[in-house]
Design a protein around this motif. Sequence first.
Motif, PDB file in Angstrom:
ATOM      1  N   UNK A 145       0.792  -1.259  -0.069  1.00 50.02           N
ATOM      2  CA  UNK A 145      -0.017   0.077   0.036  1.00 50.02           C
ATOM      3  C   UNK A 145       0.774   1.209  -0.083  1.00 50.02           C
ATOM      4  N   UNK A 146       0.842   1.988  -1.264  1.00 47.52           N
ATOM      5  CA  UNK A 146       1.670   3.228  -1.271  1.00 47.52           C
ATOM      6  C   UNK A 146       0.974   4.490  -1.006  1.00 47.52           C
ATOM      7  N   UNK A 147      -0.347   4.155  -0.403  1.00 47.51           N
ATOM      8  CA  UNK A 147      -1.215   5.295  -0.199  1.00 47.51           C
ATOM      9  C   UNK A 147      -2.103   5.856  -1.278  1.00 47.51           C
ATOM     10  N   UNK A 148      -2.651   6.966  -1.165  1.00 50.19           N
ATOM     11  CA  UNK A 148      -3.373   7.659  -2.273  1.00 50.19           C
ATOM     12  C   UNK A 148      -3.949   6.694  -3.060  1.00 50.19           C
ATOM     13  N   UNK A 149      -4.635   5.638  -2.640  1.00 47.79           N
ATOM     14  CA  UNK A 149      -5.389   4.547  -3.413  1.00 47.79           C
ATOM     15  C   UNK A 149      -4.509   3.643  -4.373  1.00 47.79           C
ATOM     16  N   UNK A 150      -3.043   3.846  -4.140  1.00 47.04           N
ATOM     17  CA  UNK A 150      -2.234   2.872  -4.815  1.00 47.04           C
ATOM     18  C   UNK A 150      -2.107   1.411  -4.040  1.00 47.04           C
ATOM     19  N   UNK A 151      -2.784   0.591  -3.992  1.00 48.80           N
ATOM     20  CA  UNK A 151      -2.601  -0.923  -3.369  1.00 48.80           C
ATOM     21  C   UNK A 151      -2.290  -1.924  -4.194  1.00 48.80           C
TER      22      UNK A 151
END
Length: 115
Positions: A92-98
């Motif tokens: 999970x990179x945050x900002x919806x990038x999973x």
Amino acid sequence: AADVDLTGIAKAEGGKTVAEVFAEKDALAGQPVTFRGKVVKTNPNIMGKNWLHVRDGSGADGTNDLTVTTAGAMPNVGDTVVVTGPVVLNKDFGMGYQYDVLIEDAQVTVEPDAT
């Protein structure tokens, strides 16, 4: 993803198909994996890495597209590549990038066009 012809992609020697990486992800977690496919999407220089989406024609929706990060050269959409890198799960990179499955910091080799 671009409309890239995925026919005739041979499995990398000693490697996996995209679908096999998804099917065996728990056993492969943290292990290096090699696979061959075609680049269907590229995103250069995001968080200091080049991001690729690679498909080989195997798998169904949700298990047919592997996301790859690399610090190496950026291939073009449509290029056939051999990818080797560790399998990372549930990133999970945050900002919806999973990403359920990600090949991170991979070595990507562009193969010469066979035509």
